[in-house]
Scaffold this motif. Structure first.
Motif, PDB file in Angstrom:
ATOM      1  N   LEU A  53     -35.699 -41.579  12.222  1.00 49.10           N
ATOM      2  CA  LEU A  53     -35.530 -41.760  13.763  1.00 49.10           C
ATOM      3  C   LEU A  53     -34.394 -41.597  14.261  1.00 49.10           C
ATOM      4  CD1 LEU A  53     -36.668 -42.913  16.648  1.00 49.10           C
ATOM      5  CD2 LEU A  53     -35.862 -45.341  15.752  1.00 49.10           C
ATOM      6  N   ILE A  54     -33.197 -42.151  13.696  1.00 49.17           N
ATOM      7  CA  ILE A  54     -31.845 -42.081  14.089  1.00 49.17           C
ATOM      8  C   ILE A  54     -30.930 -40.664  13.550  1.00 49.17           C
ATOM      9  CG2 ILE A  54     -31.698 -44.572  14.462  1.00 49.17           C
ATOM     10  CD1 ILE A  54     -29.949 -44.687  11.796  1.00 49.17           C
ATOM     11  N   ARG A  55     -31.589 -40.017  12.836  1.00 53.48           N
ATOM     12  CA  ARG A  55     -30.926 -38.551  12.476  1.00 53.48           C
ATOM     13  C   ARG A  55     -30.712 -37.613  13.833  1.00 53.48           C
ATOM     14  NH1 ARG A  55     -33.257 -34.132   7.980  1.00 53.48           N
ATOM     15  NH2 ARG A  55     -31.457 -32.714   8.010  1.00 53.48           N
ATOM     16  N   GLU A  56     -29.452 -37.212  13.847  1.00 53.55           N
ATOM     17  CA  GLU A  56     -29.223 -36.272  14.963  1.00 53.55           C
ATOM     18  C   GLU A  56     -29.650 -36.734  16.293  1.00 53.55           C
ATOM     19  OE1 GLU A  56     -31.400 -32.574  13.743  1.00 53.55           O
ATOM     20  OE2 GLU A  56     -29.816 -32.107  12.357  1.00 53.55           O
ATOM     21  N   PRO A  57     -29.078 -37.954  16.591  1.00 51.51           N
ATOM     22  CA  PRO A  57     -29.288 -38.517  17.997  1.00 51.51           C
ATOM     23  C   PRO A  57     -28.777 -37.604  19.038  1.00 51.51           C
ATOM     24  CG  PRO A  57     -27.602 -39.719  16.731  1.00 51.51           C
ATOM     25  CD  PRO A  57     -28.152 -38.734  15.767  1.00 51.51           C
ATOM     26  N   VAL A  58     -29.175 -38.106  20.323  1.00 54.92           N
ATOM     27  CA  VAL A  58     -28.447 -37.239  21.524  1.00 54.92           C
ATOM     28  C   VAL A  58     -27.756 -38.251  22.397  1.00 54.92           C
ATOM     29  CG1 VAL A  58     -30.113 -35.307  21.264  1.00 54.92           C
ATOM     30  CG2 VAL A  58     -30.782 -37.527  22.773  1.00 54.92           C
ATOM     31  N   ARG A  59     -26.705 -37.798  23.057  1.00 53.49           N
ATOM     32  CA  ARG A  59     -26.049 -38.424  24.033  1.00 53.49           C
ATOM     33  C   ARG A  59     -26.724 -38.400  25.368  1.00 53.49           C
ATOM     34  NH1 ARG A  59     -21.114 -36.052  21.462  1.00 53.49           N
ATOM     35  NH2 ARG A  59     -19.831 -37.748  20.423  1.00 53.49           N
ATOM     36  N   THR A  60     -26.838 -39.350  26.184  1.00 53.61           N
ATOM     37  CA  THR A  60     -27.220 -39.427  27.750  1.00 53.61           C
ATOM     38  C   THR A  60     -26.787 -40.616  28.384  1.00 53.61           C
ATOM     39  OG1 THR A  60     -29.523 -39.174  28.801  1.00 53.61           O
ATOM     40  CG2 THR A  60     -29.333 -40.830  26.809  1.00 53.61           C
ATOM     41  N   ILE A  61     -27.439 -40.849  29.419  1.00 53.22           N
ATOM     42  CA  ILE A  61     -26.814 -42.010  30.366  1.00 53.22           C
ATOM     43  C   ILE A  61     -28.183 -42.934  30.850  1.00 53.22           C
ATOM     44  CG2 ILE A  61     -26.097 -42.376  32.684  1.00 53.22           C
ATOM     45  CD1 ILE A  61     -24.074 -41.014  30.840  1.00 53.22           C
ATOM     46  N   LEU A  62     -27.791 -44.369  30.634  1.00 50.48           N
ATOM     47  CA  LEU A  62     -28.555 -45.374  30.808  1.00 50.48           C
ATOM     48  C   LEU A  62     -28.399 -45.721  32.384  1.00 50.48           C
ATOM     49  CD1 LEU A  62     -30.819 -47.435  30.039  1.00 50.48           C
ATOM     50  CD2 LEU A  62     -28.680 -48.928  29.532  1.00 50.48           C
ATOM     51  N   LEU A  63     -29.361 -45.673  33.109  1.00 52.41           N
ATOM     52  CA  LEU A  63     -28.942 -45.633  34.550  1.00 52.41           C
ATOM     53  C   LEU A  63     -28.845 -47.009  35.277  1.00 52.41           C
ATOM     54  CD1 LEU A  63     -31.113 -42.810  35.944  1.00 52.41           C
ATOM     55  CD2 LEU A  63     -28.791 -42.641  35.667  1.00 52.41           C
ATOM     56  N   HIS A  64     -27.884 -47.652  34.733  1.00 55.44           N
ATOM     57  CA  HIS A  64     -27.617 -49.192  35.158  1.00 55.44           C
ATOM     58  C   HIS A  64     -26.063 -49.228  35.597  1.00 55.44           C
ATOM     59  CE1 HIS A  64     -27.319 -53.386  34.721  1.00 55.44           C
ATOM     60  NE2 HIS A  64     -26.121 -53.308  34.425  1.00 55.44           N
ATOM     61  N   ARG A  65     -25.921 -49.600  37.058  1.00 56.84           N
ATOM     62  CA  ARG A  65     -24.621 -49.867  37.633  1.00 56.84           C
ATOM     63  C   ARG A  65     -24.017 -48.386  37.890  1.00 56.84           C
ATOM     64  NH1 ARG A  65     -23.027 -55.336  37.976  1.00 56.84           N
ATOM     65  NH2 ARG A  65     -24.164 -56.791  36.285  1.00 56.84           N
ATOM     66  N   SER A  66     -22.992 -48.040  37.271  1.00 55.14           N
ATOM     67  CA  SER A  66     -22.404 -46.833  37.440  1.00 55.14           C
ATOM     68  C   SER A  66     -22.516 -45.789  36.326  1.00 55.14           C
ATOM     69  CB  SER A  66     -20.739 -46.819  37.558  1.00 55.14           C
ATOM     70  OG  SER A  66     -20.330 -47.800  36.366  1.00 55.14           O
ATOM     71  N   GLY A  67     -23.740 -46.310  35.699  1.00 53.97           N
ATOM     72  CA  GLY A  67     -24.228 -45.218  34.518  1.00 53.97           C
ATOM     73  C   GLY A  67     -23.333 -45.635  33.189  1.00 53.97           C
ATOM     74  N   ILE A  68     -24.172 -45.769  32.125  1.00 54.44           N
ATOM     75  CA  ILE A  68     -23.605 -46.170  30.682  1.00 54.44           C
ATOM     76  C   ILE A  68     -23.785 -44.856  29.852  1.00 54.44           C
ATOM     77  CG2 ILE A  68     -23.578 -47.973  28.933  1.00 54.44           C
ATOM     78  CD1 ILE A  68     -25.038 -49.726  31.141  1.00 54.44           C
ATOM     79  N   PRO A  69     -22.854 -44.306  29.250  1.00 60.35           N
ATOM     80  CA  PRO A  69     -23.016 -43.410  28.177  1.00 60.35           C
ATOM     81  C   PRO A  69     -23.485 -44.036  26.954  1.00 60.35           C
ATOM     82  CG  PRO A  69     -20.776 -43.213  29.118  1.00 60.35           C
ATOM     83  CD  PRO A  69     -21.466 -44.491  29.562  1.00 60.35           C
ATOM     84  N   VAL A  70     -24.655 -43.632  26.455  1.00 56.51           N
ATOM     85  CA  VAL A  70     -25.449 -44.148  25.410  1.00 56.51           C
ATOM     86  C   VAL A  70     -25.952 -43.101  24.196  1.00 56.51           C
ATOM     87  CG1 VAL A  70     -26.355 -46.140  26.561  1.00 56.51           C
ATOM     88  CG2 VAL A  70     -27.695 -44.084  26.462  1.00 56.51           C
ATOM     89  N   VAL A  71     -26.152 -43.535  23.061  1.00 52.78           N
ATOM     90  CA  VAL A  71     -26.725 -42.622  22.218  1.00 52.78           C
ATOM     91  C   VAL A  71     -28.220 -43.015  21.836  1.00 52.78           C
ATOM     92  CG1 VAL A  71     -26.442 -41.579  19.920  1.00 52.78           C
ATOM     93  CG2 VAL A  71     -24.487 -42.027  21.358  1.00 52.78           C
ATOM     94  N   VAL A  72     -29.105 -42.136  22.046  1.00 58.48           N
ATOM     95  CA  VAL A  72     -30.441 -42.266  21.753  1.00 58.48           C
ATOM     96  C   VAL A  72     -31.034 -41.599  20.932  1.00 58.48           C
ATOM     97  CG1 VAL A  72     -30.833 -43.373  23.908  1.00 58.48           C
ATOM     98  CG2 VAL A  72     -31.267 -40.945  23.621  1.00 58.48           C
ATOM     99  N   PRO A  73     -32.095 -41.755  20.189  1.00 51.26           N
ATOM    100  CA  PRO A  73     -33.007 -40.720  19.178  1.00 51.26           C
ATOM    101  C   PRO A  73     -33.419 -39.536  20.039  1.00 51.26           C
ATOM    102  CG  PRO A  73     -33.757 -42.903  18.777  1.00 51.26           C
ATOM    103  CD  PRO A  73     -32.840 -43.058  20.215  1.00 51.26           C
ATOM    104  N   ASP A  74     -33.211 -38.479  19.411  1.00 47.69           N
ATOM    105  CA  ASP A  74     -33.958 -37.123  19.985  1.00 47.69           C
ATOM    106  C   ASP A  74     -35.527 -37.480  20.396  1.00 47.69           C
ATOM    107  OD1 ASP A  74     -33.504 -34.665  20.768  1.00 47.69           O
ATOM    108  OD2 ASP A  74     -34.526 -34.007  19.199  1.00 47.69           O
TER     109      ASP A  74
END
Length: 364
Positions: free
Chosen positions: A241-262
């Protein structure tokens, strides 16, 4: 499944850039400096910041060969925060663009962990809170019924946790800044270590890691030096699951940079997890959500022309052996007929694009 308008997808990309800029500015203020270090023959970046007592405190940044990190090091002094503009973007994306925002508790918890350095230390947000990010990441509108949650799941690779030589602040303190009632949950093994924390309302934050070989480790919490005193429960299949995860944004407040599974990995993993749910307690409800989320992602991946990506990760899982194949077959067998037909179609289409053979989990 409706697509998100291109205008809002463009706005999300802008929000992601601004949020990442802000996160880096917070983690690496102008008065500090980046310092290279070589560990076991590989070069990494660290960040030295004055500790206020004449010395410095060192933070792990990441591998020197990561192009995003190299660019950030180069642009460090120029990063600027634009909080109000980012909040306006988040509001537009969720209220008008049809993208998903988390509930307030989930958002606040992820924000606290992110500010503490979780994603800098290569943690991965998994579970339903991660699924909430896929609306923006894939550019599709996902139904709210599939994204409701009462917990947050965090994963980190065991080797990474041991090798980064840095740590989050104490997890209990980070969580209690969000809600003072958060306390460690006694581990089922009787160990004094905790891999989960829960507040008075039953909201649960759980830390997980990949199983290191045999099932002997499954019932014992793994010590995770980078997780601020938290341990983590080892789970089979998590490394996939966590191999080669991707960066994206959790749309909370002003936006939180997160890393999630592809997303393709998340979808296949959900089939596997569904096959292993217990038949009592909350198992059936969780299994139904697993299957629903997998089906929605199969549809989204078909719509966004990512069938080749799905076929690749599916084959990777299938080729790991009989136990994986059995789990995929059982999970796929739980899909409603229309979703099962779509899954077959997407896999066959992806295999053709990849010019490789594929064995379907339906006995065909």
């Amino acid at each position: 499944m409706k697509s998100v308008d291109l205008m809002y997808q463009t706005m999300l990309a802008e929000l992601g850039q601004r949020s990442l800029d802000a996160a880096w500015t917070a983690d690496f203020p102008p008065e500090g400096r980046f310092t290279p270090a070589t560990i076991k023959g590989r070069k990494y970046w660290y960040f030295d910041i004055p500790d206020g007592h004449g010395g410095t405190k060192r933070r792990y940044v990441g591998p020197a060969d990561d192009p995003d990190i190299a660019q950030r090091v180069s642009d460090h002094k120029r990063d600027k925060d634009d909080l109000r503009a980012r909040r306006r973007l988040v509001n537009s994306l969720t209220r008008e663009g049809g993208m998903i925002s988390p509930d307030a508790m989930s958002g606040d918890i992820v924000e606290a962990l992110a500010d503490g350095g979780l994603f800098r230390l290569r943690g991965v947000l998994i579970g339903t809170v991660a699924f909430q990010c896929y609306s923006g990441l894939l550019g599709v509108r996902l139904p709210m019924a599939a994204i409701l949650t009462g917990d947050a799941d965090i994963a980190q690779d065991y080797a990474i946790s041991r090798e980064v030589e840095d740590s989050l602040p104490p997890i209990v303190e980070l969580l209690q800044h969000v809600d003072a009632s958060f306390l460690p949950v006694p581990h089922r093994s009787g160990s004094g270590a905790s891999s989960a924390f829960q507040n008075a309302d039953g909201y649960r934050v759980e830390f997980l890691t990949s199983n290191r070989g045999s099932d002997d480790y499954v019932d014992q919490p793994a010590k995770m030096p980078a997780l601020g005193g938290a341990s983590a429960d080892p789970l089979r299949f998590l490394d996939f699951l966590i191999r080669e995860p991707v960066r994206t944004i959790l749309l909370h407040r002003s936006g939180i940079p997160v890393v999630v599974p592809d997303p393709p990995r998340y979808a296949v993993h959900k089939l596997i997890v569904a096959s292993r749910r217990h038949t009592d307690g909350q198992g059936p409800a969780k299994r139904e959500k697993d299957i629903r989320q997998a089906a929605l992602l199969f549809e989204a991946l078909q719509q966004t022309r990512r069938s080749a990506d799905l076929a690749l990760v599916y084959n990777e899982a299938w080729e790991r052996g009989p136990a994986w194949q059995d789990a995929i077959r059982i999970g796929a067998g739980m899909l409603p007929a229309p979703d099962a037909d779509r899954f077959k179609t997407v896999l066959i289409d992806g295999a053709k694009k990849n010019r490789e053979a594929i064995e379907l989990p339906f006995g065909e």
